[in-house]
Write a protein that holds these residues in place. Sequence first.
Motif, PDB file in Angstrom:
ATOM      1  N   GLU A 294     -51.714 -37.454 -22.506  1.00 33.45           N
ATOM      2  CA  GLU A 294     -51.780 -38.901 -22.749  1.00 33.45           C
ATOM      3  C   GLU A 294     -53.226 -39.349 -22.954  1.00 33.45           C
ATOM      4  OE1 GLU A 294     -49.043 -40.954 -22.433  1.00 33.45           O
ATOM      5  OE2 GLU A 294     -47.596 -39.721 -21.331  1.00 33.45           O
TER       6      GLU A 294
ATOM      7  N   TYR B 157     -47.294 -42.884 -36.816  1.00 34.79           N
ATOM      8  CA  TYR B 157     -46.519 -41.867 -36.111  1.00 34.79           C
ATOM      9  C   TYR B 157     -47.227 -41.473 -34.816  1.00 34.79           C
ATOM     10  CZ  TYR B 157     -44.166 -37.424 -35.135  1.00 34.79           C
ATOM     11  OH  TYR B 157     -43.487 -36.394 -34.531  1.00 34.79           O
ATOM     12  N   PHE B 158     -48.521 -41.157 -34.929  1.00 32.56           N
ATOM     13  CA  PHE B 158     -49.243 -40.775 -33.708  1.00 32.56           C
ATOM     14  C   PHE B 158     -49.367 -41.963 -32.755  1.00 32.56           C
ATOM     15  CE2 PHE B 158     -50.297 -37.271 -36.510  1.00 32.56           C
ATOM     16  CZ  PHE B 158     -50.147 -36.199 -35.651  1.00 32.56           C
TER      17      PHE B 158
ATOM     18  N   ALA C 277     -47.043 -44.254 -32.390  1.00 34.66           N
ATOM     19  CA  ALA C 277     -45.731 -44.376 -31.742  1.00 34.66           C
ATOM     20  C   ALA C 277     -45.571 -43.364 -30.616  1.00 34.66           C
ATOM     21  CB  ALA C 277     -44.621 -44.187 -32.777  1.00 34.66           C
ATOM     22  N   ILE C 278     -46.069 -42.155 -30.840  1.00 34.01           N
ATOM     23  CA  ILE C 278     -45.952 -41.126 -29.804  1.00 34.01           C
ATOM     24  C   ILE C 278     -46.676 -41.552 -28.535  1.00 34.01           C
ATOM     25  CG2 ILE C 278     -46.718 -38.795 -29.181  1.00 34.01           C
ATOM     26  CD1 ILE C 278     -46.077 -37.937 -31.997  1.00 34.01           C
ATOM     27  N   HIS C 279     -47.802 -42.236 -28.721  1.00 30.22           N
ATOM     28  CA  HIS C 279     -48.581 -42.665 -27.557  1.00 30.22           C
ATOM     29  C   HIS C 279     -48.216 -44.076 -27.112  1.00 30.22           C
ATOM     30  CE1 HIS C 279     -51.565 -39.359 -27.207  1.00 30.22           C
ATOM     31  NE2 HIS C 279     -51.170 -39.140 -28.443  1.00 30.22           N
ATOM     32  N   GLY C 280     -47.167 -44.636 -27.708  1.00 29.14           N
ATOM     33  CA  GLY C 280     -46.753 -45.977 -27.310  1.00 29.14           C
ATOM     34  C   GLY C 280     -47.730 -47.064 -27.720  1.00 29.14           C
TER      35      GLY C 280
ATOM     36  N   CYS D 127     -55.895 -40.794 -36.501  1.00 30.42           N
ATOM     37  CA  CYS D 127     -54.707 -40.437 -35.706  1.00 30.42           C
ATOM     38  C   CYS D 127     -55.078 -40.149 -34.254  1.00 30.42           C
ATOM     39  CB  CYS D 127     -53.996 -39.217 -36.300  1.00 30.42           C
ATOM     40  SG  CYS D 127     -53.233 -39.557 -37.885  1.00 30.42           S
TER      41      CYS D 127
END
Lengths: 261, 251
Positions: free
Chosen positions: A88, A111-112, A114-117, A155
Amino acid sequence: MPSAGAHRAGRIVSATALSVQNLHVVRGKKPVLQDVSATVPTGAVVGLLGPSGSGKTTLLRACVGVQRISSGSITVLGLPAGTASLRETVGYVTQAASVYKDLTVEENVRYFAAIHGRSRIEATTAISDVGLSKLAKRTAQSLSGGQFSRVSLACALVTAPRLLMLDEPTVGLDPVLRADLWAQFAQLSTNGTTLVVSSHVMEEASHCDSLLLLRAGRLLAALTPGQLRERGQSEDLELAFLHLIQSTDVEFTDSAQDGAA
Amino acid sequence: MNPRMMMATTVRVLAQLRQDPRSIALILVVPAALLAFFYYLFDNETLRPGAPRTFDRVGLIMLAIFPFIVMFLITSITMLRERTSGTLERLLTTPIHKADLLFGYAIAFSIAATLQALVSTAVAYWAFGLSVAGSPWLVILVAVLTSVLGVALGLLASAFAHTEFQAVQFMPVVVIPQLLLCGLFVARDSMNGVLQAISNLLPLSYSVEALQQIAENMDPTSTMWGDVLIVAAFVVCGLILASLTLRRRTA
Ligand SMILES: Nc1ncnc2c1ncn2[C@@H]1O[C@H](COP(=O)(O)OP(=O)(O)OP(=O)(O)O)[C@@H](O)[C@H]1O
Ligand SMILES: [Mg+2]
């Protein structure tokens, strides 16, 4: 303990962001890192420098927990490297830009994010931070080499990492962009992010608070740019590094301690 | 598992697919075109009165097998690109769970597989007058499930692979034995004991059996539902195994 960084002298550093102890790595039967020990203080910009093949990428990979190591230990933000929660907080920009060529700049960064919120707004900010706002709707494969590698950087920036590992982020960039990026790294570190930046361009060392010099898998020295000039008896960091290599088969273990800490 | 990361991955994979007209053609057009080939191959056959056309027996099974191969291929290649572009290694340094990544992939390709099954089943029924006893919706169900099986096995094969080349090498190893032993060429109960035992372990055998059940029975049989469950279980186990196999740390 005041940092000896040339351009940010006087900064107070309190904690250790990264600590490597007696690291050994073997890749394909060949020892690639041998007995590497180093520490990186929180908020510092540390340059990881060394010739091609000296093990820079391997060391970064080990720190982000994707490299199998033979022995030694790595502590990242107080946790053993590879701990799930570190994913994280630690950002990694690989040497070859790793983004989806068939997606647009915006889709990649989102996209990246979204993965990290992170939100879309944060994605937009990251894109403008690397100067790609005008190209946000273009596919990554339609960009120039330097633009492409900045997508990769965006990213990582969008995830707002506490520790950012950058593998040769300035390769293929023109001097203006390079200066921009280094200014941005300085800004990030002022905000508390710790950066480890690999490069084999010695002149870039002057932007760093401290340097880790790798050679053939061993840590040759850990020192500040100023100390490198002094030891290498040259104002030109490139020459200083060469002198240092020539004069060294002696270990710099004592300076390895005070250089980076 | 984290639904947000999984959905983000599905959206991303679909966006990539949309950019790639050749893959779309491979998914939507190729199985239907192969089916047409197959139809004309047996166009001139002479049948005993009352015997089903070869197309109704074997063409039906092809409705599942062509998509199975196509999806296995597309999935392996997409994962391979993920590896070569360095994005896989990068993703493995982010908080995304390996299962989120693989299930995100599987959902995206399952959506593609559903469209594919609709297209080729429609072609089989309307253009070539496919006639089987059971419902076309069951045919579509099994066809979709079998292409999703192709996706799951493709992801599993690429998780095992350490290099791009290995990923492609798995293709003949995983796909061809299943084709030979699934009961398409030789009925499974007339195989010798060893081959039959192997065939019983391979998921494609159950897809084929399900389709044969649909061909012969007006109403869904319990054997057919059993087969469907077995294939579905293979899909889920394949994906779980793939996410356990994918290595974060490499040499
Ligand atoms: N996958 C691998 N398998 C075996 N050996 C490898 C592998 N990757 C790198 N090596 C070897 O490990 C050594 C260090 O490689 P590394 O990539 O860490 O160097 P580097 O300092 O990043 O070089 P460069 O500046 O060229 O990127 C090299 O001698 C290289 O040949
Ligand atoms: Mg490198």
